[in-house]
Enzyme design. Structure first.
Site, PDB file in Angstrom:
ATOM      1  N   ASP A 170       0.620  -1.154   0.034  1.00 49.93           N
ATOM      2  CA  ASP A 170      -0.118   0.025  -0.078  1.00 49.93           C
ATOM      3  C   ASP A 170       0.948   1.288   0.006  1.00 49.93           C
ATOM      4  O   ASP A 170       2.123   1.185  -0.049  1.00 49.93           O
ATOM      5  CB  ASP A 170      -0.919   0.004   1.260  1.00 49.93           C
ATOM      6  CG  ASP A 170      -0.056  -0.535   2.538  1.00 49.93           C
ATOM      7  OD1 ASP A 170       0.967  -0.270   2.704  1.00 49.93           O
ATOM      8  OD2 ASP A 170      -1.068  -0.970   3.276  1.00 49.93           O
ATOM      9  N   ASN A 229      -7.386  -2.791  14.152  1.00 47.54           N
ATOM     10  CA  ASN A 229      -8.804  -2.847  13.683  1.00 47.54           C
ATOM     11  C   ASN A 229      -8.886  -4.219  12.944  1.00 47.54           C
ATOM     12  O   ASN A 229      -9.813  -4.444  12.237  1.00 47.54           O
ATOM     13  CB  ASN A 229      -9.422  -1.798  12.882  1.00 47.54           C
ATOM     14  CG  ASN A 229      -8.700  -1.369  11.648  1.00 47.54           C
ATOM     15  OD1 ASN A 229      -7.579  -1.974  11.372  1.00 47.54           O
ATOM     16  ND2 ASN A 229      -8.962  -0.122  10.968  1.00 47.54           N
ATOM     17  N   HIS A 252      -7.097  -4.701  10.016  1.00 45.57           N
ATOM     18  CA  HIS A 252      -6.829  -4.742   8.743  1.00 45.57           C
ATOM     19  C   HIS A 252      -5.489  -5.102   8.275  1.00 45.57           C
ATOM     20  O   HIS A 252      -4.776  -5.475   8.995  1.00 45.57           O
ATOM     21  CB  HIS A 252      -6.713  -2.994   8.320  1.00 45.57           C
ATOM     22  CG  HIS A 252      -5.540  -2.354   8.876  1.00 45.57           C
ATOM     23  ND1 HIS A 252      -5.774  -0.799   8.797  1.00 45.57           N
ATOM     24  CD2 HIS A 252      -4.342  -2.790   9.132  1.00 45.57           C
ATOM     25  CE1 HIS A 252      -4.198  -0.426   9.220  1.00 45.57           C
ATOM     26  NE2 HIS A 252      -3.795  -1.486   9.371  1.00 45.57           N
ATOM     27  N   GLU A 309      -9.596  -1.924   5.424  1.00 38.72           N
ATOM     28  CA  GLU A 309     -10.048  -1.751   6.435  1.00 38.72           C
ATOM     29  C   GLU A 309     -11.356  -2.328   6.743  1.00 38.72           C
ATOM     30  O   GLU A 309     -11.898  -2.882   5.677  1.00 38.72           O
ATOM     31  CB  GLU A 309     -10.540  -0.045   6.500  1.00 38.72           C
ATOM     32  CG  GLU A 309      -9.488   0.745   6.258  1.00 38.72           C
ATOM     33  CD  GLU A 309      -8.365   0.979   7.469  1.00 38.72           C
ATOM     34  OE1 GLU A 309      -8.216  -0.038   8.150  1.00 38.72           O
ATOM     35  OE2 GLU A 309      -7.650   2.030   7.675  1.00 38.72           O
TER      36      GLU A 309
HETATM   37  P1  PGA Z   1       2.393  -1.731  12.768  1.00 38.63           P
HETATM   38  O1  PGA Z   1       0.982  -1.549  11.890  1.00 38.63           O
HETATM   39  O2  PGA Z   1       3.145  -2.776  12.260  1.00 38.63           O
HETATM   40  O3  PGA Z   1       3.056  -0.404  12.870  1.00 38.63           O
HETATM   41  O4  PGA Z   1       1.820  -2.094  14.434  1.00 38.63           O
HETATM   42  C1  PGA Z   1       0.647  -2.683  11.213  1.00 38.63           C
HETATM   43  C2  PGA Z   1      -0.687  -2.508  10.408  1.00 38.63           C
HETATM   44  O5  PGA Z   1      -1.268  -1.481  10.531  1.00 38.63           O
HETATM   45  O6  PGA Z   1      -0.804  -3.418   9.539  1.00 38.63           O
END
Ligand code: PGA
Length: 263
Positions: free
Chosen positions: A92, A159, A161, A166
């Site tokens: 992304d 959440n 994702h 999302e």
């Molecule tokens: P993080 O984020 O590795 O900073 O915990 C993970 C994500 O949002 O996929």
């Protein structure tokens, strides 16, 4: 699980190397530390590089994969592991950030990985584009043209994702523009400084795109991820928890540390 809310805990037994738990076709490996778990992921990549003439890796950003990239760079520097036949495809990119922006995922990948190894090519979704649909279609076509993803790395958002898919993202979603959740934007304040600076949208590979990877490795560290992991791996398969779709894939490995295993 009797008497305990811990999904992955091995009944109080001290985990010395890693403990393995099979659930819903998912292989879950719990390691004492994130460094050891990351080394296990690096072992998979190294095995692919030693076996195949061309290796397409789906790559992730965020804090989770940092020890994994450190380990790949270490193997390149200290052990001479070559990445010459590797191409990376990132999950992304934030909308509106040019590649040179310090918080772009393009910058992140350069700093954490590509500046230090001899990879053949790095592919990223653009942060700046004329037409989101065209940019996303071109990215999907590139993945197909290169022969598909051999191995996809994922983190998991608070959440649920994966990538920036999302809650509400359908199982057959493809690479597309998506508006970021409030929760996701708040989690990004630590990088951007203020909520106003966090982009409102992003381009992300879709769930369907991710599930076409031949193998998927999801990593998560710390007690803060324990609850969402429990939902994603043990709960119902639902678009409300996008990572739960991994239960349907059949070749997924979950690498977590002990803290993340104790929901
Ligand atoms: P993080 O984020 O590795 O900073 O915990 C993970 C994500 O949002 O996929």
């Amino acid at each position: 699980m009797s008497g305990s809310s811990a999904l992955f805990k091995t009944d109080g037994e001290k985990v010395m190397q890693s403990s393995k738990i099979e659930r819903s076709g998912l292989q879950i490996d719990v390691f004492p530390t994130r460094e050891e778990a990351s080394a296990a992921a690096a072992d998979e990549v190294e095995a692919l590089l030693r076996k195949k003439d061309s290796v397409n890796l789906g790559l992730a950003t965020g804090s989770t994969p940092l020890p994994f990239y450190r380990e790949l760079v270490r193997r390149h520097r200290e052990e001479g592991l070559s990445f010459a036949q590797m191409e990376g495809f990132n999950l992304d990119e934030y909308e509106g950030l040019p590649p040179e922006h310090p918080e772009s995922y393009d910058s992140f990948m350069q700093q954490q990985l590509y500046a230090h190894i001899d990879a053949r090519e790095s592919h990223l979704l653009p942060g700046i584009y004329q037409n989101a649909e065209e940019a996303c279609r071109a990215y999907e076509e590139k993945i197909v043209e290169k022969g598909g993803l051999d191995w996809q790395l994922l983190g998991i958002g608070g959440n649920g994702h994966i990538g920036f898919n999302e809650p509400g993202s359908p199982v057959d979603s493809r690479t597309r523009r998506i508006e970021l959740d409030e929760r996701t934007r708040r989690d990004a304040v630590k990088q951007f400084g203020t909520l106003e600076k966090v982009p409102l949208a992003a381009l992300t590979m879709g769930i369907g795109t991710i599930l076409e990877a031949k193998r998927i490795v999801l990593m998560a560290w710390g007690a803060g991820k324990a609850g969402i992991l429990q939902k994603a791996l043990q709960g119902p398969v639902t678009a409300e928890v996008p990572a739960s779709f991994l239960q349907t894939h059949g070749n997924v490995r979950i690498l977590i540390d002990e803290e993340a295993s104790q929901g």
